[in-house]
Motif scaffolding. Structure first.
Motif, PDB file in Angstrom:
ATOM      1  N   SER A  48      -6.146 -18.609   5.754  1.00  0.00           N
ATOM      2  CA  SER A  48      -7.112 -18.968   4.838  1.00  0.00           C
ATOM      3  C   SER A  48      -8.317 -17.621   4.998  1.00  0.00           C
ATOM      4  CB  SER A  48      -8.011 -20.205   5.125  1.00  0.00           C
ATOM      5  OG  SER A  48      -8.782 -20.088   6.464  1.00  0.00           O
ATOM      6  N   MET A  49      -8.402 -16.944   6.009  1.00  0.00           N
ATOM      7  CA  MET A  49      -9.298 -15.841   6.376  1.00  0.00           C
ATOM      8  C   MET A  49      -8.730 -14.661   5.620  1.00  0.00           C
ATOM      9  SD  MET A  49     -10.193 -16.544  10.207  1.00  0.00           S
ATOM     10  CE  MET A  49     -11.313 -15.052  10.469  1.00  0.00           C
ATOM     11  N   ILE A  50      -7.370 -14.354   5.632  1.00  0.00           N
ATOM     12  CA  ILE A  50      -6.795 -13.188   5.203  1.00  0.00           C
ATOM     13  C   ILE A  50      -6.495 -13.396   3.881  1.00  0.00           C
ATOM     14  CG2 ILE A  50      -6.184 -12.436   7.549  1.00  0.00           C
ATOM     15  CD1 ILE A  50      -3.256 -12.875   6.919  1.00  0.00           C
ATOM     16  N   ASP A  51      -6.467 -14.470   3.301  1.00  0.00           N
ATOM     17  CA  ASP A  51      -5.880 -14.841   1.841  1.00  0.00           C
ATOM     18  C   ASP A  51      -6.657 -13.962   0.691  1.00  0.00           C
ATOM     19  OD1 ASP A  51      -4.547 -15.852  -0.366  1.00  0.00           O
ATOM     20  OD2 ASP A  51      -6.320 -17.471  -0.645  1.00  0.00           O
ATOM     21  N   ALA A  52      -6.282 -13.172   0.169  1.00  0.00           N
ATOM     22  CA  ALA A  52      -6.837 -12.374  -0.943  1.00  0.00           C
ATOM     23  C   ALA A  52      -5.839 -11.828  -1.894  1.00  0.00           C
ATOM     24  CB  ALA A  52      -7.481 -11.079  -0.158  1.00  0.00           C
ATOM     25  N   PRO A  53      -6.356 -11.358  -3.108  1.00  0.00           N
ATOM     26  CA  PRO A  53      -5.342 -10.928  -4.288  1.00  0.00           C
ATOM     27  C   PRO A  53      -4.281  -9.749  -3.773  1.00  0.00           C
ATOM     28  CG  PRO A  53      -7.595 -11.222  -4.885  1.00  0.00           C
ATOM     29  CD  PRO A  53      -7.694 -11.532  -3.532  1.00  0.00           C
ATOM     30  N   GLU A  54      -4.825  -8.910  -2.842  1.00  0.00           N
ATOM     31  CA  GLU A  54      -4.035  -7.990  -2.319  1.00  0.00           C
ATOM     32  C   GLU A  54      -3.007  -8.194  -1.395  1.00  0.00           C
ATOM     33  OE1 GLU A  54      -7.832  -7.478   0.023  1.00  0.00           O
ATOM     34  OE2 GLU A  54      -7.307  -7.767  -2.083  1.00  0.00           O
ATOM     35  N   ARG A  55      -2.971  -9.443  -0.789  1.00  0.00           N
ATOM     36  CA  ARG A  55      -1.998  -9.913   0.303  1.00  0.00           C
ATOM     37  C   ARG A  55      -1.168 -10.967  -0.398  1.00  0.00           C
ATOM     38  NH1 ARG A  55      -6.419  -9.429   4.003  1.00  0.00           N
ATOM     39  NH2 ARG A  55      -6.375  -7.174   4.901  1.00  0.00           N
ATOM     40  N   SER A  56       0.064 -11.176  -0.007  1.00  0.00           N
ATOM     41  CA  SER A  56       0.801 -12.215  -0.025  1.00  0.00           C
ATOM     42  C   SER A  56       0.783 -12.951   1.102  1.00  0.00           C
ATOM     43  CB  SER A  56       2.259 -12.017  -0.725  1.00  0.00           C
ATOM     44  OG  SER A  56       2.953 -13.174  -0.902  1.00  0.00           O
ATOM     45  N   VAL A  57       0.101 -13.934   1.559  1.00  0.00           N
ATOM     46  CA  VAL A  57       0.410 -14.713   2.771  1.00  0.00           C
ATOM     47  C   VAL A  57       1.194 -15.671   3.030  1.00  0.00           C
ATOM     48  CG1 VAL A  57      -1.506 -16.082   4.420  1.00  0.00           C
ATOM     49  CG2 VAL A  57      -2.341 -14.236   2.897  1.00  0.00           C
ATOM     50  N   VAL A  58       1.851 -15.787   3.910  1.00  0.00           N
ATOM     51  CA  VAL A  58       2.845 -16.901   4.322  1.00  0.00           C
ATOM     52  C   VAL A  58       2.379 -17.646   5.488  1.00  0.00           C
ATOM     53  CG1 VAL A  58       5.148 -17.643   4.803  1.00  0.00           C
ATOM     54  CG2 VAL A  58       4.751 -15.694   3.199  1.00  0.00           C
ATOM     55  N   LEU A  59       1.895 -18.936   5.504  1.00  0.00           N
ATOM     56  CA  LEU A  59       1.712 -19.744   6.705  1.00  0.00           C
ATOM     57  C   LEU A  59       2.976 -20.170   7.540  1.00  0.00           C
ATOM     58  CD1 LEU A  59      -0.055 -21.207   8.678  1.00  0.00           C
ATOM     59  CD2 LEU A  59      -0.257 -23.295   6.854  1.00  0.00           C
TER      60      LEU A  59
END
Length: 448
Positions: free
Chosen positions: A422-433
């Motif tokens: 949730s901290m690094i979620d941003a438009p320029e990143r694709s986060v996978v938990l």
């Protein structure tokens, strides 16, 4: 005599209600004293004494308020400069309730002035000992919480304190620690749910090792502890204010969006996979479960405006109860309801949830980054080949080190990684938990 345990699993601590007939005493009560009062009413006892083993570093005490609420004698170790009246006790003092007695034993180590209370029945038999942060189940309390300059001295003192307990008390004496059930106040993880002096003689490192081996092992094993600990001792020495467990003021979607856009702390309490499936951009996901208050308290900017998002008022009230235990009293409001009703014209953000099996299939792809947010000692023990390590409590200050692109975030169980995602979620990143147990990564051959 009866000893009732009051668990505070979110902080890994226990409080105790000791009773005989209609007389009761409480040891190391947490801030939300309604639990203690309810138990005392159920037992039909009048609380005459409230005892502290030490000035606590991991939670705000309820002892002062409880003693005032029931007009009980408040017993605190001598030596600390406190902002309220109490009975200051030293080694050898007796606290007599009329139905049973406590013998005070000075057991420094966790703090300088720490004491243990030996529970003695009318026949003067040692029925139990309340050891606070001294002797724990298969371990001892950590010794670095009152300042690094004192750690070596207190570690040696802890060794001798635990030895004194073991030497002066009978083997059958039951041990009742405050810490050691997941608490960061334990030097190493505790073992078991109950113990006796006799059992500790065969399992506790302070009793099975020589002094220098014990000291070296304890010091080598000390890892980072929550940042909010710095505030607890200060609050407890000054005297905590009465607790407020009421519902915070409701916040509408437009005001919620204004607070998010202003960069305020807005915390979503929902389950981690529900947050991943849809959340308001700019909010932080702290699932309201066992580790909630530890990690929110650790990462939170102390004193900053804080707004909660919950699915129900009950969820928000449960979170408030957790937060007041570590002194976060001032909530700026709460938004309640299904997340899609709180959007205020914006679109929900989302990211994927996976497990280590899926990561194993993708591990050789050059374009993905594996981010391990466990502590450095955990990473050093075992980690996924090629993973980057930024401990969760360091992540806010090191976000610039997280690469753009696809980032797979994991920890030991999925809880810390859900906060990190949730901290690094941003438009320029694709986060996978990676919502999985780290043992699975070992079994899949992902670790070196």
């Amino acid at each position: 005599m009866d000893v009732s345990i009051i668990e505070t699993s979110g902080l890994g601590d226990r409080s105790y209600l000791i009773s005989a007939g209609d007389i009761g005493a409480v040891v190391d009560p947490q801030r939300d004293i309604d639990r203690v009062l309810k138990l005392a009413a159920e037992r039909g006892v009048r609380i005459t004494h409230v005892l502290e083993t030490h000035i606590h570093n991991d939670y705000v005490t309820g002892g002062l308020e409880l003693s005032r609420a029931v007009n009980a004698e408040y017993v605190v170790p001598a030596g600390d400069d406190l902002g309220y009246q109490r009975r200051a006790v030293v080694d050898g003092d007796i606290v007599d309730t009329g139905a049973f007695r406590f013998q005070v034993m000075h057991t420094p180590g966790h703090t300088h002035h720490h004491v243990s209370y030996v529970l003695r029945d009318p026949d003067d038999t040692a029925a139990g000992v309340f050891t606070g942060g001294s002797m724990l189940f298969g371990t001892t309390g950590r010794t670095d919480l009152v300042g690094g300059e004192h750690t070596d001295e207190l570690t040696h003192a802890q060794y001798h304190s635990v030895r004194r307990l073991a030497e002066e008390l009978p083997a059958e004496t039951k041990v009742y620690p405050t810490h050691g059930f997941g608490s960061f106040c334990a030097a190493t993880p505790a073992s078991g749910d109950e113990s006796t002096i006799g059992r500790e003689r065969t399992s506790n490192p302070a009793l099975t090792q020589d002094e220098q081996a014990y000291v070296d092992e304890l010091l080598a094993g000390l890892a980072a502890y929550p940042a909010y600990y710095a505030h607890m001792g200060v609050i407890n020495r000054a005297g905590p204010a009465p607790v407020d467990l009421s519902m915070p003021e409701r916040v509408d979607p437009d005001e919620l969006r204004r607070r998010i856009d202003a960069g305020e702390w807005v915390v979503d309490l929902r389950e981690r996979t529900a947050f991943a499936a849809g959340h308001l951009g700019g909010t932080l996901g702290f699932e309201l479960s066992g580790s909630f208050v530890t990690y929110l308290g650790w990462l939170y900017t102390w004193g900053a405006p804080l707004t909660l998002i919950g699915e129900s008022e009950e969820q928000v009230l449960d979170a408030r109860r957790e937060l007041v235990r570590i002194g976060i009293d001032d909530l700026d409001g709460a938004a309640v309801g299904e997340i899609h009703t709180l959007v205020a014209g914006t679109e929900l953000r989302s990211y994927r949830v996976a497990d280590f099996s899926e990561l194993a299939r993708r591990r050789d792809e050059q374009q993905i980054t594996v981010l391990d947010v466990r502590q450095a000692n955990e990473f050093d023990e075992s980690h996924i080949d090629g993973a980057a390590n930024i401990a969760l409590h360091e992540l806010a200050g090191r976000l610039g080190e997280v690469p753009e692109g696809e980032v797979w975030v994991h920890c030991a169980s999925g809880y810390r990684s859900s906060i990190a995602a949730s901290m690094i979620d941003a438009p320029e990143r694709s986060v996978v938990l990676v919502n999985d147990e780290f043992d699975r990564a070992r079994k899949l051959g992902l670790t070196g």
